[in-house]
Motif scaffolding. Sequence first.
Motif, mmCIF file in Angstrom:
data_model
loop_
_atom_site.group_PDB
_atom_site.id
_atom_site.type_symbol
_atom_site.label_atom_id
_atom_site.label_comp_id
_atom_site.label_asym_id
_atom_site.label_seq_id
_atom_site.Cartn_x
_atom_site.Cartn_y
_atom_site.Cartn_z
ATOM 1 N N CYS A 166 0.831 -1.211 0.000
ATOM 2 C CA CYS A 166 0.000 0.000 0.000
ATOM 3 C C CYS A 166 0.867 1.263 0.000
ATOM 4 O O CYS A 166 0.493 2.271 -0.600
ATOM 5 N N PHE A 167 2.023 1.205 0.636
ATOM 6 C CA PHE A 167 2.940 2.353 0.607
ATOM 7 C C PHE A 167 3.450 2.598 -0.812
ATOM 8 O O PHE A 167 3.596 3.736 -1.235
ATOM 9 N N LYS A 168 3.712 1.521 -1.547
ATOM 10 C CA LYS A 168 4.161 1.664 -2.928
ATOM 11 C C LYS A 168 3.050 2.276 -3.782
ATOM 12 O O LYS A 168 3.291 3.174 -4.587
ATOM 13 N N LEU A 169 1.824 1.793 -3.594
ATOM 14 C CA LEU A 169 0.698 2.343 -4.347
ATOM 15 C C LEU A 169 0.469 3.806 -3.991
ATOM 16 O O LEU A 169 0.180 4.632 -4.871
ATOM 17 N N LEU A 170 0.602 4.130 -2.712
ATOM 18 C CA LEU A 170 0.472 5.516 -2.259
ATOM 19 C C LEU A 170 1.489 6.409 -2.972
ATOM 20 O O LEU A 170 1.159 7.500 -3.440
ATOM 21 N N LYS A 171 2.728 5.918 -3.072
ATOM 22 C CA LYS A 171 3.788 6.684 -3.742
ATOM 23 C C LYS A 171 3.471 6.865 -5.223
ATOM 24 O O LYS A 171 3.688 7.947 -5.779
ATOM 25 N N ASP A 172 2.951 5.806 -5.856
ATOM 26 C CA ASP A 172 2.584 5.921 -7.270
ATOM 27 C C ASP A 172 1.528 7.008 -7.475
ATOM 28 O O ASP A 172 1.629 7.812 -8.403
ATOM 29 N N PHE A 173 0.522 7.029 -6.630
ATOM 30 C CA PHE A 173 -0.498 8.073 -6.739
ATOM 31 C C PHE A 173 0.099 9.448 -6.459
ATOM 32 O O PHE A 173 -0.200 10.410 -7.163
ATOM 33 N N LYS A 174 0.939 9.530 -5.443
ATOM 34 C CA LYS A 174 1.552 10.817 -5.076
ATOM 35 C C LYS A 174 2.327 11.409 -6.250
ATOM 36 O O LYS A 174 2.288 12.615 -6.481
ATOM 37 N N GLU A 175 3.023 10.544 -6.977
ATOM 38 C CA GLU A 175 3.848 11.000 -8.102
ATOM 39 C C GLU A 175 3.111 10.925 -9.437
ATOM 40 O O GLU A 175 3.740 11.007 -10.498
ATOM 41 N N ASN A 176 1.793 10.758 -9.371
ATOM 42 C CA ASN A 176 0.944 10.677 -10.570
ATOM 43 C C ASN A 176 1.428 9.601 -11.540
ATOM 44 O O ASN A 176 1.424 9.789 -12.746
ATOM 45 N N ARG A 177 1.838 8.465 -10.994
ATOM 46 C CA ARG A 177 2.336 7.354 -11.808
ATOM 47 C C ARG A 177 1.427 6.132 -11.729
ATOM 48 O O ARG A 177 1.846 5.036 -12.115
ATOM 49 N N ASN A 178 0.227 6.287 -11.241
ATOM 50 C CA ASN A 178 -0.668 5.133 -11.155
ATOM 51 C C ASN A 178 -1.028 4.643 -12.550
ATOM 52 O O ASN A 178 -1.473 5.411 -13.385
ATOM 53 N N LYS A 179 -0.809 3.362 -12.771
ATOM 54 C CA LYS A 179 -1.131 2.753 -14.058
ATOM 55 C C LYS A 179 -2.253 1.724 -13.927
ATOM 56 O O LYS A 179 -2.639 1.093 -14.888
ATOM 57 N N ARG A 180 -2.746 1.548 -12.719
ATOM 58 C CA ARG A 180 -3.734 0.499 -12.458
ATOM 59 C C ARG A 180 -5.152 1.067 -12.529
ATOM 60 O O ARG A 180 -5.397 2.215 -12.206
ATOM 61 N N SER A 181 -6.063 0.187 -12.913
ATOM 62 C CA SER A 181 -7.461 0.590 -13.069
ATOM 63 C C SER A 181 -8.198 0.519 -11.732
ATOM 64 O O SER A 181 -7.731 -0.103 -10.771
ATOM 65 N N SER A 182 -9.373 1.105 -11.713
ATOM 66 C CA SER A 182 -10.205 1.001 -10.516
ATOM 67 C C SER A 182 -10.617 -0.453 -10.282
ATOM 68 O O SER A 182 -10.783 -0.883 -9.145
ATOM 69 N N ARG A 183 -10.736 -1.225 -11.344
ATOM 70 C CA ARG A 183 -11.058 -2.661 -11.211
ATOM 71 C C ARG A 183 -9.960 -3.391 -10.433
ATOM 72 O O ARG A 183 -10.258 -4.226 -9.574
ATOM 73 N N PHE A 184 -8.700 -3.092 -10.743
ATOM 74 C CA PHE A 184 -7.593 -3.688 -9.987
ATOM 75 C C PHE A 184 -7.752 -3.394 -8.504
ATOM 76 O O PHE A 184 -7.612 -4.279 -7.657
ATOM 77 N N TYR A 185 -8.050 -2.133 -8.165
ATOM 78 C CA TYR A 185 -8.160 -1.758 -6.751
ATOM 79 C C TYR A 185 -9.388 -2.377 -6.091
ATOM 80 O O TYR A 185 -9.362 -2.663 -4.895
ATOM 81 N N ARG A 186 -10.441 -2.616 -6.856
ATOM 82 C CA ARG A 186 -11.610 -3.308 -6.295
ATOM 83 C C ARG A 186 -11.248 -4.735 -5.904
ATOM 84 O O ARG A 186 -11.632 -5.229 -4.846
ATOM 85 N N ILE A 187 -10.494 -5.395 -6.745
ATOM 86 C CA ILE A 187 -10.043 -6.759 -6.435
ATOM 87 C C ILE A 187 -9.025 -6.721 -5.301
ATOM 88 O O ILE A 187 -9.091 -7.530 -4.368
ATOM 89 N N PHE A 188 -8.105 -5.783 -5.373
ATOM 90 C CA PHE A 188 -7.092 -5.612 -4.326
ATOM 91 C C PHE A 188 -7.747 -5.393 -2.966
ATOM 92 O O PHE A 188 -7.248 -5.861 -1.943
ATOM 93 N N ASN A 189 -8.878 -4.719 -2.962
ATOM 94 C CA ASN A 189 -9.620 -4.426 -1.739
ATOM 95 C C ASN A 189 -10.165 -5.688 -1.070
ATOM 96 O O ASN A 189 -10.417 -5.697 0.131
ATOM 97 N N GLU A 190 -10.361 -6.752 -1.847
ATOM 98 C CA GLU A 190 -10.940 -7.985 -1.303
ATOM 99 C C GLU A 190 -9.902 -8.904 -0.669
ATOM 100 O O GLU A 190 -10.251 -9.772 0.127
ATOM 101 N N LEU A 191 -8.641 -8.740 -0.993
ATOM 102 C CA LEU A 191 -7.607 -9.640 -0.477
ATOM 103 C C LEU A 191 -7.533 -9.680 1.044
ATOM 104 O O LEU A 191 -7.493 -10.774 1.629
ATOM 105 N N PRO A 192 -7.530 -8.538 1.735
ATOM 106 C CA PRO A 192 -7.451 -8.626 3.201
ATOM 107 C C PRO A 192 -8.699 -9.257 3.823
ATOM 108 O O PRO A 192 -8.607 -9.827 4.917
ATOM 109 N N VAL A 193 -9.819 -9.182 3.140
ATOM 110 C CA VAL A 193 -11.035 -9.829 3.656
ATOM 111 C C VAL A 193 -10.829 -11.338 3.716
ATOM 112 O O VAL A 193 -11.133 -11.984 4.724
#
Length: 146
Positions: free
Chosen positions: A101-128
Amino acid sequence: MSWVLLFKALHIFFMVAWFAGIFYLPRLFVYHAETAEAAVSEQFKIMERRLLYFVTPFAILTIVFGLLVIMIYGRDWFRFSLWLHVKFVFVILLYVYHGYCFKLLKDFKENRNKRSSRFYRIFNELPVLLLLAIVLLAVMKPVIAI
């Protein structure tokens, strides 16, 4: 007073607090990935950073109090509680998830996010799924033979 019960209670409390953040942060990533407005993106950056840094101490305290419980129960108990070894594998995966999550945070901070909202929806289910496995192991304490 029973130290083991106090440490168990604190372990559970900090785990719940940690998971509140771990469940919400990827949801923020979903919305952030969907926005095209710069002002909204900047607001998400602030929210994501604050949330991740807010829940990180809870992650640390979760493991501290969990290890204290193990220390009180003793080395022999730990050695023969193979369910706990499996639980540790899932817990380690959660800490890897948290670190990622720190890496993803850094990607967003530096406007380098390449992942879709679908990826994050799936990513959101992993800790569940990991939480379900961990809770089942902790409550049921299955006998695992090697």
